[in-house]
Design a protein around this motif. Structure first.
Motif, PDB file in Angstrom:
ATOM      1  N   ARG A  49       0.836  -1.141  -0.044  1.00  0.00           N
ATOM      2  CA  ARG A  49      -0.066   0.095   0.102  1.00  0.00           C
ATOM      3  C   ARG A  49       0.701   1.182  -0.072  1.00  0.00           C
ATOM      4  NH1 ARG A  49      -2.547   3.922   3.155  1.00  0.00           N
ATOM      5  NH2 ARG A  49      -1.207   3.512   5.174  1.00  0.00           N
ATOM      6  N   LEU A  50       2.009   1.185   0.786  1.00  0.00           N
ATOM      7  CA  LEU A  50       2.709   2.325   1.260  1.00  0.00           C
ATOM      8  C   LEU A  50       3.570   2.658  -0.392  1.00  0.00           C
ATOM      9  CD1 LEU A  50       4.087   1.881   4.685  1.00  0.00           C
ATOM     10  CD2 LEU A  50       2.654   3.574   3.675  1.00  0.00           C
ATOM     11  N   LEU A  53       1.510   4.077  -3.012  1.00  0.00           N
ATOM     12  CA  LEU A  53       1.329   5.742  -2.791  1.00  0.00           C
ATOM     13  C   LEU A  53       2.498   6.452  -3.323  1.00  0.00           C
ATOM     14  CD1 LEU A  53       0.238   6.030   1.100  1.00  0.00           C
ATOM     15  CD2 LEU A  53      -1.228   6.808  -1.030  1.00  0.00           C
ATOM     16  N   ALA A  54       3.653   5.950  -2.915  1.00  0.00           N
ATOM     17  CA  ALA A  54       4.779   6.579  -3.674  1.00  0.00           C
ATOM     18  C   ALA A  54       4.843   6.402  -5.037  1.00  0.00           C
ATOM     19  CB  ALA A  54       5.880   5.811  -3.172  1.00  0.00           C
ATOM     20  N   GLN A  56       2.562   6.658  -7.117  1.00  0.00           N
ATOM     21  CA  GLN A  56       1.522   7.448  -7.644  1.00  0.00           C
ATOM     22  C   GLN A  56       2.304   8.858  -8.087  1.00  0.00           C
ATOM     23  OE1 GLN A  56      -2.351   8.183  -5.854  1.00  0.00           O
ATOM     24  NE2 GLN A  56      -2.055   5.988  -4.703  1.00  0.00           N
ATOM     25  N   ILE A  57       3.281   8.973  -6.930  1.00  0.00           N
ATOM     26  CA  ILE A  57       4.120  10.337  -7.170  1.00  0.00           C
ATOM     27  C   ILE A  57       5.264  10.006  -8.520  1.00  0.00           C
ATOM     28  CG2 ILE A  57       5.778  11.829  -6.245  1.00  0.00           C
ATOM     29  CD1 ILE A  57       4.095  11.501  -3.778  1.00  0.00           C
ATOM     30  N   GLN A  58       5.868   8.943  -8.314  1.00  0.00           N
ATOM     31  CA  GLN A  58       6.982   8.603  -9.388  1.00  0.00           C
ATOM     32  C   GLN A  58       7.205   7.249  -9.172  1.00  0.00           C
ATOM     33  OE1 GLN A  58      10.325  11.085  -8.222  1.00  0.00           O
ATOM     34  NE2 GLN A  58      10.940  11.361 -10.349  1.00  0.00           N
ATOM     35  N   PRO A  61      10.698   6.383  -6.914  1.00  0.00           N
ATOM     36  CA  PRO A  61      10.775   7.579  -6.167  1.00  0.00           C
ATOM     37  C   PRO A  61      12.275   7.624  -5.374  1.00  0.00           C
ATOM     38  CG  PRO A  61       8.859   6.190  -5.683  1.00  0.00           C
ATOM     39  CD  PRO A  61       9.760   5.420  -6.559  1.00  0.00           C
ATOM     40  N   ASP A  62      12.552   8.792  -4.748  1.00  0.00           N
ATOM     41  CA  ASP A  62      13.945   9.029  -4.336  1.00  0.00           C
ATOM     42  C   ASP A  62      14.073   7.629  -2.992  1.00  0.00           C
ATOM     43  OD1 ASP A  62      16.010  10.538  -3.443  1.00  0.00           O
ATOM     44  OD2 ASP A  62      15.048  10.502  -1.322  1.00  0.00           O
ATOM     45  N   ARG A  64      15.889   7.292  -0.442  1.00  0.00           N
ATOM     46  CA  ARG A  64      15.963   7.606   0.803  1.00  0.00           C
ATOM     47  C   ARG A  64      14.565   7.792   1.550  1.00  0.00           C
ATOM     48  NH1 ARG A  64      15.253  11.853   4.579  1.00  0.00           N
ATOM     49  NH2 ARG A  64      16.809  12.116   6.247  1.00  0.00           N
ATOM     50  N   GLU A  65      13.805   8.425   0.844  1.00  0.00           N
ATOM     51  CA  GLU A  65      12.298   9.010   1.242  1.00  0.00           C
ATOM     52  C   GLU A  65      11.591   7.604   1.311  1.00  0.00           C
ATOM     53  OE1 GLU A  65      11.816  11.521   2.648  1.00  0.00           O
ATOM     54  OE2 GLU A  65      13.714  12.417   1.989  1.00  0.00           O
ATOM     55  N   MET A  66      11.931   6.800   0.098  1.00  0.00           N
ATOM     56  CA  MET A  66      11.006   5.222   0.138  1.00  0.00           C
ATOM     57  C   MET A  66      11.345   4.783   1.551  1.00  0.00           C
ATOM     58  SD  MET A  66       9.372   4.171  -2.287  1.00  0.00           S
ATOM     59  CE  MET A  66       8.434   2.767  -2.679  1.00  0.00           C
ATOM     60  N   VAL A  68      11.927   6.194   4.392  1.00  0.00           N
ATOM     61  CA  VAL A  68      11.309   6.583   5.542  1.00  0.00           C
ATOM     62  C   VAL A  68       9.804   6.145   5.438  1.00  0.00           C
ATOM     63  CG1 VAL A  68      10.595   8.923   6.049  1.00  0.00           C
ATOM     64  CG2 VAL A  68      12.765   8.797   5.465  1.00  0.00           C
ATOM     65  N   LEU A  69       9.290   6.214   4.273  1.00  0.00           N
ATOM     66  CA  LEU A  69       7.995   5.989   4.001  1.00  0.00           C
ATOM     67  C   LEU A  69       7.557   4.500   4.397  1.00  0.00           C
ATOM     68  CD1 LEU A  69       5.297   6.768   2.782  1.00  0.00           C
ATOM     69  CD2 LEU A  69       6.054   5.573   0.595  1.00  0.00           C
TER      70      LEU A  69
END
Lengths: 415, 415
Positions: A49-50, A53-54, A56-58, A61-62, A64-66, A68-69
């Motif tokens: 699920r998470l 979400l990411a 949907q943005i790209q 995705p980055d 590092r932020e992946m 964190v998520l």
């Protein structure tokens, strides 16, 4: 009075009801006087699920932020289990990877554990607390959140067990142990009481997806006894340990039959039999991010040879495409491919000391009219590539030939 | 070239589409050359979802674990916004409360900020990065995750702005500013360009739920200019600042009309007019966790007096119950209660220097036949308790009487 590290997977903590079930199990171990460190995955479906979400943005995705998520998934389950334990009057404390501190390198989304600080966990255990740790995650030296990649919670469990010198690392999952082969293919497959790290590695890499392979390597390296058990039914599961030499006499020759349906075969035929030719063929395949499994090259009668390798079925066309110009450069006679093949392997540390294992395997297959297309061997494994339609027959035949069949549930008197 | 701390609430980051919208807004501020620290709430509904999971386990779960659980909500949004910024080519880095490090006391679920380490944020800002911080959360001195309580993200925003000496703390929400009163009651309510911290505190505590009251106190204490703006439409919003004395001449006497429907009145009548009697009445009410708002005691003609106070409507019966034995002990004549009342207040720093504000208020209400049941005053506020059915009428009347009505949208020539 032992120290156990118990790891529960996503299905085992997939709902509040199941988390309460884990709390009950932990409570019963505490009642027996054992010390416990519990490692949890995210609730099943949550990590996807998470990621959704990411994405949907790209698409990518980055990283590092992946981390964190997705690391929030385990943070949720450790809090919920700690609450459920406290409700039962059991003192418990949750830890994120960063709080433990599980130090990793900074390769986001696929980090490797470098060190574990056991001070907080030891203090909690000494105070009679159950320690509940988020699997799959750590921090780098700058405090950035990292994750260990898919299935990384098994690795967390083993790493904590190694750091704490636990008596056993218990991996709770939705199967009740490691089987001699897939019970969906062979009805009389048996759960193994014991298997060695080496055998487990061969079984795991060949498709028995019970444990993450890195965690088995880790357990072997640090000699952490690893046990696979079911979260949902009682039982001893399968214990994975070192091969103790003096037990070899009692060991079966073959411990299990592994197989992989997802293989396709590519042959580059009629190439000059000179040094470096295999590398010239396989380098561009690797560069194209195609994973190669079995590689076979035979000695040649004339000055040419054939090189055959297998890839995942989905990669076959791409591999052939990559090789077209290379084949031309090498003066290859032809490039053949076939995606109607499968791999069957027999695995067992016992075969080291027994001659004739290979011939027994080949004889059994021949008796069923199964032609062997490729053969590779390692110290504790023999793999063959056969026509895919014979796969189930081959697995069943070998399971019987090496004495792995379980007794029928209703026992009959024997003649 | 300013440094802004921008805080976006749950509605503003309630979906991927809205997070992309926040990223666009941040990008436009960056394009103007401003430095930005962005503080985020959890996606709307997420905190409640997490609390719901916990409450399936226990009605009042362990507070330490509650904080571990709910703090994941903001961790998700900071990762997603950072990804969305990176997609736009804007360098960004997310921080949890613990990563910043926002040090709090250890009062789980309602912690107070003690110190903020600004080193990492300053380094990132100097390197041209947007800093994205999880609101609502921190860590105690032992590294335990804490949360600041509901609405705590506003407080995080103000605290970061104070620590970084930001030029402005901008609170993006679903309203476009602070209004002279609730536009649902008075159609001609106006957005205020400016309001003082003191006025905002009186407005907020009286029911204008735009900002968390703690964040306004915090902003006032550290003199952080605070601006309330809409995430969804352009505009200057409302700036909340210190009262600059030399501007008093130009200030309106009254800045806004606040009101609260949720009031009920309890009177303990005929009690001895001796020292300590009010405390004897209010102590057991407080001990029963009933919040008291307005308290009025009048001088008495004989040796007895009446004490009246207001509580939330839902607490009235409980308050009367608590007071029955106390009233008997004190020899009270009777205990009366009424939940058909409401409170209306006029708020403005301008009334400090203007006599006659109260009489203008009471005259306006009397002209509409509205009886005043209780009166309390502070330096910048006058509140009255009236019959609930007159509430809307009273608010409209006072809004006009103090010159707060907006010009009609279609302007007419005046006679």
């Amino acid at each position: 009075m032992s120290l156990f590290v118990q790891k529960y997977g996503g299905t085992s903590v997939g709902s509040i009801e199941r988390i309460e079930g884990v709390a009950d199990r932990v409570a019963s171990f505490r009642a027996q006087g054992h010390d416990l460190v519990v490692v949890l995955s995210a609730m099943s479906g949550e990590t996807n699920r998470l990621i959704g979400l990411a994405q949907q943005i790209q698409e990518t995705p980055d990283p590092r932020e992946m981390d964190v998520l997705v690391s929030t998934g385990e943070q949720v389950t450790i809090a919920l289990l700690s609450m459920a334990l406290k409700k039962r009057g059991i003192d418990a404390r949750s830890y994120t990877g960063g709080q433990v501190r599980i130090l990793t390198d900074n390769s986001h989304t696929k980090a490797r554990i470098q060190a574990i600080d056991d001070a907080n966990m030891r203090a909690d255990l000494a105070a009679g607390r159950v320690v509940v740790v988020a699997g799959f995650q750590g921090v780098d030296e700058h405090g950035n959140i990292t994750t260990l990649g898919r299935g990384g919670s098994d690795t967390t469990g083993v790493a904590l067990a190694a750091a704490l010198k636990a008596d056993e690392c218990q991996i709770y999952t939705d199967v009740d142990g490691v089987y001699t082969t897939d019970p969906r293919v062979v009805e009389r497959a048996r759960r193994l009481d014991k298997i060695t790290f080496e055998e487990m590695l061969e079984m795991a890499s060949l498709g028995s997806k019970v444990l993450q392979i890195r965690s088995v390597e880790f357990a072997g390296k640090y000699n952490v006894p690893l046990r696979v058990l079911s979260s949902f039914k009682e039982g001893q599961g399968t214990l994975i340990t070192l091969d103790e030499e003096n037990n070899t006499m009692e060991q079966p020759i073959v411990s299990g039959i592994a197989f992989n349906r997802d293989e396709a075969k590519v042959t580059v035929a009629g190439i000059p039999d000179t040094p470096g030719v295999a590398a010239k063929i396989l380098a561009p395949v690797g560069a194209a991010n195609i994973e190669v499994d079995v590689i076979v090259q035979n000695v040649s009668a004339d000055n040419t040879t054939d090189l055959t390798f297998t890839v995942n079925k989905g990669d076959m066309k791409k591999a052939v495409g990559v090789l077209e110009s290379v084949g031309k450069d090498l003066g290859a006679r032809e490039i053949r491919s076939d995606d109607k093949v499968a791999k069957v392997s027999i695995v067992g540390v016992g075969m080291r000391s027994h001659a004739g294992v290979a011939s027994r395997m080949f004889t059994a297959l021949a008796a069923d009219g199964i032609n062997i297309q490729m053969i590779t061997t390692s110290e504790i494994k023999i793999s063959v590539i056969i026509e895919e339609r014979f796969l189930e027959l081959a697995v069943r035949t070998l399971h019987t030939a090496f004495g792995l069949d379980a007794e029928p549930t209703e026992s009959h008197t024997k003649g």
